[in-house]
Design a protein around this motif. Structure first.
Motif, mmCIF file in Angstrom:
data_model
loop_
_atom_site.group_PDB
_atom_site.id
_atom_site.type_symbol
_atom_site.label_atom_id
_atom_site.label_comp_id
_atom_site.label_asym_id
_atom_site.label_seq_id
_atom_site.Cartn_x
_atom_site.Cartn_y
_atom_site.Cartn_z
ATOM 1 N N UNK A 7 0.933 -1.179 0.020
ATOM 2 C CA UNK A 7 -0.372 -0.100 0.010
ATOM 3 C C UNK A 7 0.966 1.245 -0.091
ATOM 4 N N UNK A 8 0.663 2.165 -1.044
ATOM 5 C CA UNK A 8 1.376 3.314 -0.980
ATOM 6 C C UNK A 8 1.244 4.281 0.263
ATOM 7 N N UNK A 9 2.048 5.208 0.508
ATOM 8 C CA UNK A 9 2.012 6.021 1.509
ATOM 9 C C UNK A 9 0.772 6.887 1.507
ATOM 10 N N UNK A 10 0.476 7.403 0.399
ATOM 11 C CA UNK A 10 -0.733 8.114 0.257
ATOM 12 C C UNK A 10 -2.190 7.500 0.570
ATOM 13 N N UNK A 11 -2.144 6.166 0.706
ATOM 14 C CA UNK A 11 -3.318 5.412 0.741
ATOM 15 C C UNK A 11 -3.203 4.387 2.225
ATOM 16 N N UNK A 12 -2.231 4.785 3.082
ATOM 17 C CA UNK A 12 -1.982 4.190 4.639
ATOM 18 C C UNK A 12 -3.467 4.136 5.134
ATOM 19 N N UNK A 13 -4.215 4.827 5.030
ATOM 20 C CA UNK A 13 -5.438 4.842 5.713
ATOM 21 C C UNK A 13 -6.328 3.707 5.292
ATOM 22 N N UNK A 14 -5.983 2.671 4.288
ATOM 23 C CA UNK A 14 -6.813 1.763 3.909
ATOM 24 C C UNK A 14 -6.037 0.329 4.135
ATOM 25 N N UNK A 15 -5.130 0.551 4.652
ATOM 26 C CA UNK A 15 -3.891 -0.579 5.107
ATOM 27 C C UNK A 15 -4.862 -1.633 5.913
ATOM 28 N N UNK A 16 -5.409 -1.321 6.933
ATOM 29 C CA UNK A 16 -6.266 -2.159 7.821
ATOM 30 C C UNK A 16 -7.117 -3.212 7.022
ATOM 31 N N UNK A 17 -8.032 -2.373 6.037
ATOM 32 C CA UNK A 17 -8.893 -3.152 5.443
ATOM 33 C C UNK A 17 -8.467 -4.291 4.473
ATOM 34 N N UNK A 18 -7.189 -3.749 3.736
ATOM 35 C CA UNK A 18 -6.426 -4.825 2.672
ATOM 36 C C UNK A 18 -5.691 -5.848 3.977
ATOM 37 N N UNK A 19 -5.295 -5.584 4.897
ATOM 38 C CA UNK A 19 -4.774 -6.522 5.764
ATOM 39 C C UNK A 19 -5.871 -7.621 6.265
ATOM 40 N N UNK A 20 -6.922 -7.045 6.692
ATOM 41 C CA UNK A 20 -8.013 -7.954 6.955
ATOM 42 C C UNK A 20 -8.439 -8.903 5.822
ATOM 43 N N UNK A 45 -12.053 8.052 -3.106
ATOM 44 C CA UNK A 45 -12.468 9.184 -2.613
ATOM 45 C C UNK A 45 -11.279 10.038 -2.239
ATOM 46 N N UNK A 46 -10.160 9.283 -2.054
ATOM 47 C CA UNK A 46 -8.958 10.076 -1.696
ATOM 48 C C UNK A 46 -8.377 10.895 -3.082
ATOM 49 N N UNK A 47 -8.651 10.361 -4.079
ATOM 50 C CA UNK A 47 -8.379 11.009 -5.283
ATOM 51 C C UNK A 47 -6.767 11.497 -5.243
ATOM 52 N N UNK A 48 -6.161 10.513 -4.956
ATOM 53 C CA UNK A 48 -4.734 10.476 -5.093
ATOM 54 C C UNK A 48 -4.208 10.673 -6.448
ATOM 55 N N UNK A 49 -3.067 11.433 -6.657
ATOM 56 C CA UNK A 49 -2.534 11.570 -7.857
ATOM 57 C C UNK A 49 -1.147 10.980 -8.213
ATOM 58 N N UNK A 50 -0.609 10.607 -6.989
ATOM 59 C CA UNK A 50 0.656 10.178 -7.520
ATOM 60 C C UNK A 50 0.671 8.775 -8.220
ATOM 61 N N UNK A 51 2.163 8.675 -9.138
ATOM 62 C CA UNK A 51 2.006 7.406 -9.860
ATOM 63 C C UNK A 51 1.696 6.110 -8.984
ATOM 64 N N UNK A 52 2.485 6.101 -7.780
ATOM 65 C CA UNK A 52 2.187 4.903 -6.903
ATOM 66 C C UNK A 52 0.632 4.830 -6.455
ATOM 67 N N UNK A 53 0.011 5.682 -6.299
ATOM 68 C CA UNK A 53 -1.351 5.538 -5.873
ATOM 69 C C UNK A 53 -2.133 5.017 -7.242
#
Length: 252
Positions: A7-20, A45-53
């Motif tokens: 999970x890229x840094x910009x999306x760390x808030x989704x890490x718990x759900x990915x891990x579960x 919803x985050x609308x991240x624009x980084x290539x990693x995201x």
């Protein structure tokens, strides 16, 4: 299960759900699918624009398409209502297991973790729309009670079971757990040793721009969510066994 990139840094808030989702992929592929589905909602919803995201999100959406195809034929994926009920019952069984241990005076670090992960699985139900008050109450209680158990253990105190009795009928209506004191809803963050608790969190209600049952999202880039799923689904678990690999938490 399709592999996912870190999970890229910009999306760390989704890490718990990915891990579960990864942890229960074999035990309950339907719950696993919706953990990642909810994570994808949050990512969009985050609308991240980084290539990693952008790369991660495309990979996640491809994974969802692959898994949905593998789940064709499952009764629990026949419609939004049935899928929501399946995910809710999964979360509530983990909650009930932790609550029973706690009330019997058998609370441990595993009990606290089960409270935490049950709240995360309940949060996944927001993929289907607004969480009802009963689920919100249980989430707040689970986070607060996990924090209380861990605090007592850190301080070398006995974990005092909660007073009163709760109706742990999972299939029934709202269960009567006491509300945590004002200002004591702890925040759960994903740390290197698993879920970590901090004080002062707000319950997430899912991304407003994408909220609603999966079959109503209708975004061009979103995976098709007309449900047709897998071999006969197994019943939700009575306990949750966290690990760094996929746990076998359902009866064979």
């Amino acid at each position: 299960m399709s592999s996912l990139e870190p999970v890229p840094d910009e999306l760390k808030h989704i890490q718990p759900f990915i891990q579960r989702g990864q942890e229960v992929a074999r035990a309950d592929p339907i719950v696993s699918y919706f953990c990642k589905y909810y994570a994808a909602q949050l990512s969009i919803a985050k609308q991240g624009t980084s290539p990693a995201t952008q790369s991660y999100l495309l990979n996640l959406l491809d994974t969802l398409e692959t898994e949905k195809a593998q789940l064709q034929g499952s009764e629990s994926m026949s419609d939004d209502t049935t899928a929501c009920a399946h995910c809710t019952q999964f979360a509530l069984r983990i909650f009930a297991k932790a609550d029973t241990e706690d009330r019997e005076g058998k609370a441990s670090k595993a009990t606290a973790r089960n409270f935490i992960v049950s709240s995360q699985f309940m949060q996944v139900v927001a993929a289907f729309g607004e969480l009802d008050d009963g689920i919100k109450e249980k989430m707040r209680y689970a986070k607060w009670r996990a924090a209380e158990i861990l605090k007592a253990m850190r301080e070398g105190r006995e974990v005092v079971p909660p007073s009163g009795e709760a109706d742990v009928e999972v299939q029934g209506g709202v269960m009567g757990w006491p509300s945590p004191p004002q200002g004591q809803s702890p925040q759960i963050q994903q740390g290197p040793q698993g879920p970590q608790i901090q004080q002062g969190s707000q319950l997430q209600q899912g991304p407003q721009s994408q909220q609603g049952p999966p079959s109503q999202l209708g975004q061009p880039q979103w995976p098709d969510t007309s449900y047709h799923s897998s071999p006969q689904p197994q019943a939700p678990p009575h306990s949750y066994t966290p690990s760094h690999h996929t746990p076998d938490i359902l009866p064979s």
